[in-house]
Design an enzyme around this catalytic site. Structure first.
Site, short mmCIF file in Angstrom:
data_model
loop_
_atom_site.label_atom_id
_atom_site.label_comp_id
_atom_site.label_asym_id
_atom_site.label_seq_id
_atom_site.Cartn_x
_atom_site.Cartn_y
_atom_site.Cartn_z
N VAL A 15 0.83 -1.21 0.00
CA VAL A 15 0.00 0.00 0.00
C VAL A 15 0.87 1.26 0.00
O VAL A 15 0.67 2.17 -0.81
CB VAL A 15 -0.95 0.00 1.23
CG1 VAL A 15 -1.73 1.31 1.29
CG2 VAL A 15 -1.91 -1.18 1.17
N ILE A 141 -12.72 1.26 -2.44
CA ILE A 141 -14.13 1.69 -2.50
C ILE A 141 -14.34 2.78 -1.45
O ILE A 141 -14.10 2.54 -0.26
CB ILE A 141 -15.10 0.51 -2.24
CG1 ILE A 141 -14.83 -0.64 -3.21
CG2 ILE A 141 -16.55 0.99 -2.35
CD1 ILE A 141 -15.69 -1.88 -2.96
N LYS A 210 -13.80 -5.15 9.43
CA LYS A 210 -14.40 -4.12 8.57
C LYS A 210 -15.85 -3.86 8.97
O LYS A 210 -16.32 -2.71 8.93
CB LYS A 210 -14.30 -4.55 7.10
CG LYS A 210 -12.84 -4.57 6.64
CD LYS A 210 -12.65 -5.36 5.36
CE LYS A 210 -11.18 -5.44 4.99
NZ LYS A 210 -10.91 -6.41 3.92
N1 LIG Z 1 -2.55 -4.81 0.76
C1 LIG Z 1 -3.71 -4.23 0.54
O1 LIG Z 1 -4.21 -4.22 -0.58
C2 LIG Z 1 -4.43 -3.54 1.67
C3 LIG Z 1 -5.73 -3.01 1.45
C4 LIG Z 1 -6.36 -2.31 2.48
C5 LIG Z 1 -5.72 -2.15 3.68
N2 LIG Z 1 -4.48 -2.70 3.88
C6 LIG Z 1 -3.82 -2.47 5.17
O2 LIG Z 1 -2.68 -1.66 4.94
C7 LIG Z 1 -1.64 -2.00 5.85
C8 LIG Z 1 -0.36 -2.32 5.08
O3 LIG Z 1 -0.58 -3.43 4.24
P1 LIG Z 1 0.48 -3.83 3.11
O4 LIG Z 1 -0.21 -4.86 2.29
O5 LIG Z 1 1.03 -2.63 2.45
O6 LIG Z 1 1.61 -4.53 4.00
P2 LIG Z 1 3.12 -4.87 3.55
O7 LIG Z 1 3.24 -4.96 2.08
O8 LIG Z 1 3.54 -6.03 4.38
O9 LIG Z 1 3.95 -3.57 4.01
C9 LIG Z 1 4.20 -3.29 5.36
C10 LIG Z 1 5.32 -2.27 5.42
O10 LIG Z 1 5.52 -1.90 6.78
C11 LIG Z 1 6.89 -2.15 7.15
N3 LIG Z 1 6.88 -2.63 8.53
C12 LIG Z 1 6.05 -3.53 9.09
N4 LIG Z 1 6.33 -3.70 10.40
C13 LIG Z 1 7.37 -2.89 10.65
C14 LIG Z 1 8.12 -2.61 11.82
N5 LIG Z 1 7.85 -3.21 12.99
N6 LIG Z 1 9.13 -1.71 11.73
C15 LIG Z 1 9.41 -1.11 10.57
N7 LIG Z 1 8.73 -1.31 9.41
C16 LIG Z 1 7.72 -2.20 9.46
C17 LIG Z 1 7.38 -3.18 6.17
O11 LIG Z 1 8.78 -3.09 6.07
P3 LIG Z 1 9.65 -4.32 5.45
O12 LIG Z 1 9.20 -4.48 4.07
O13 LIG Z 1 11.06 -3.85 5.57
O14 LIG Z 1 9.30 -5.51 6.32
C18 LIG Z 1 6.67 -2.74 4.89
O15 LIG Z 1 7.34 -1.64 4.33
C19 LIG Z 1 -2.21 -3.14 6.70
O16 LIG Z 1 -2.78 -2.60 7.87
C20 LIG Z 1 -3.29 -3.73 5.82
O17 LIG Z 1 -4.30 -4.38 6.56
C21 LIG Z 1 -3.83 -3.37 2.90
#
Ligand SMILES: NC(=O)c1ccc[n+]([C@@H]2O[C@H](COP(=O)([O-])OP(=O)(O)OC[C@H]3O[C@@H](n4cnc5c(N)ncnc54)[C@H](OP(=O)(O)O)[C@@H]3O)[C@@H](O)[C@H]2O)c1
Length: 430
Positions: A15, A141, A210
């Site tokens: 994201v 959405i 949600k």
């Molecule tokens: N994916 C979707 O389509 C989507 C849709 C709606 C909502 N969301 C929500 O958006 C949020 C992010 O999702 P995502 O899919 O983008 O996750 P992701 O791809 O796993 O990205 C998470 C990011 O946060 C960093 N991170 C996580 N824990 C950390 C820590 N303790 N210290 C430092 N950096 C940390 C990670 O770094 P590293 O890469 O270095 O580990 C990575 O850059 C979540 O809450 C999810 O529920 C996601």
């Protein structure tokens, strides 16, 4: 008012990495509407290797990657923090630190909002900082802002959502190709729609989070996670999916929050959706939210519930909302200002049609004894479909509306009676 708002990101993954792309793509439009320029200064990640692809991607937008949270949280030049790390801790502590430092916060974290939302909303109000989270429900959405703005005048009767793309993809495979649960899960994992540990999705927990947020926006009630009835799609049989289809329904994982007239009922479970209902056509990984309301009657919001650009678009709309709050001098006004005393409906107030699949010895006496017994307990039959399997038969029943209290009594009687095997029971939505 400032001409530039500096942004710090907590997380730069799926994201997070989309946010600078959206800001660049719509730069002139955003500048005119928001009246400011948003500049992402830093992003927190776990490891920031100089040669990594991530570093190159951040560098392209002039974003400095850091592994130290204080670089973002204690930077006095950063006005807005976007939390896109996920999970509860350290995300929750970081958001609180940001708010306590007077920074505005945006998050996409439904797990955190469903479990600790009221605490964070209260802190934002106390600190007079903005706190927005459009991306937390159904990704791209714009449903939260629609409930707050466009539907502000309407009395909401129910909000029903297909709000989990993984399970909707799997159920589409089970319905359209007759795939088993295991095959559908393997395919979803192969295509990247399901994580290697799919528990939160298939157990209905992600959808539940949600629905907690949607209940707050629809009814002004802060429902807690344990007040939501939940069943996932694990163990759902292809036989039930097929029989439902023959009866004119598609099985979907539905999240519902509804006003029963005696309190609200919030539930996530696989349910039967009539084939001509707009939600029945929502296939694959797509999401949709159907709102039934007094004035508009039925309105449906459809689109991608996840993914880099859709979710980042919702986040950038939150950035613009913050700039608008600054212009209107209303920082600290909660995203949703509607509040009502919480009232959860009891089982006797929840009425629905139900689908029952019951295994029974295949003889006339047993089948008529079963239908007679069910009639005696108040069941009226809308549809009956008998499937014979040698000496056994499965009776698939769609009832006329029953209240949940009566249904529970019926299920108890069936479970105690050795002549019958209760194979499944699902709610039918209207
Ligand atoms: N994916 C979707 O389509 C989507 C849709 C709606 C909502 N969301 C929500 O958006 C949020 C992010 O999702 P995502 O899919 O983008 O996750 P992701 O791809 O796993 O990205 C998470 C990011 O946060 C960093 N991170 C996580 N824990 C950390 C820590 N303790 N210290 C430092 N950096 C940390 C990670 O770094 P590293 O890469 O270095 O580990 C990575 O850059 C979540 O809450 C999810 O529920 C996601």
């Amino acid at each position: 008012m400032k001409k530039q708002l500096n942004v710090g990101m907590l997380g730069f993954g799926v994201v997070g990495s989309g946010v600078p792309q959206i800001l660049a793509e719509s730069a002139e439009k955003i500048r005119q509407i928001a009246g400011v320029e948003f500049v992402i200064k830093k992003a927190l990640v776990r490891s920031a290797d100089e040669t990594s692809e991530l570093m190159k991607r951040a560098g392209r937008y002039g974003i400095e990657l850091t592994t130290k949270a204080e670089d973002v949280l204690e930077d006095g030049e950063i006005d807005v923090v976007i939390e896109v790390m996920g999970k509860i801790e350290p995300a929750k502590s970081f958001i609180k630190r940001a708010m306590n430092a007077g920074k505005h916060v945006i998050t996409a974290n439904k797990d955190l909002l469903a479990q600790h939302g009221p605490e964070l909303v209260a802190l934002a109000k106390k600190q007079q900082t903005a706190f927005y989270y459009e991306a937390s429900v159904a990704g791209g959405i714009p449903i939260l802002r629609t409930l707050v703005n466009s539907l502000a005048a309407d009395r909401i009767e129910s909000v029903m959502g297909i709000v989990n793309g993984t399970t909707n993809y799997m159920l589409t495979q089970m319905t359209q190709l007759g795939a088993s649960y295991d095959t559908a899960l393997a395919e979803a994992q192969r295509l990247g729609f399901a994580e290697s540990d799919p528990t939160n999705d298939v157990s209905g927990l992600d959808a539940l989070y949600k629905m907690v947020i949607l209940s707050d926006f629809a009814y002004g009630m802060e429902v807690s996670v344990d007040e939501v009835a939940r069943r996932g799609i694990e163990g759902l049989s292809t036989d039930v999916v097929k029989a439902s289809e023959e009866l004119g329904f598609i099985v979907k994982l539905i999240g519902i929050t509804e006003d029963t007239g005696h309190g609200i009922h919030v539930e996530v479970a696989p349910m039967l959706v009539p084939a001509d209902h707009p939600l029945a056509s929502v296939a694959n990984e797509n999401n949709s939210v159907f709102v039934k309301s007094f004035g508009i009657n039925g309105s449906m919001y459809y689109g991608p519930g996840a993914g880099t650009l859709p979710t980042a678009t919702s986040i950038v709309s939150d950035l613009i909302a913050i700039a608008e709050d600054m212009k209107a001098d209303r920082l600290g006004t909660p995203f949703n200002v509607y509040h009502m005393p919480k009232k959860i409906a009891d089982d006797a107030s929840i009425t629905s049609r139900f689908f029952l699949a019951i295994g029974v010895p295949n003889n006339k006496g047993q089948l008529s004894a079963l239908t007679g017994m069910l009639s005696g307990m108040g069941v009226e039959f809308d549809q009956l479909l008998q499937k014979n399997q040698g000496e056994q038969a499965v009776l698939n029943i769609v009832t006329y509306p029953l209240d949940l209290k009566t249904l529970r009594n019926i299920l108890n009687v069936l479970s105690d009676d050795e002549a019958y095997i209760l194979l499944d029971c699902l709610r039918v939505i209207e």
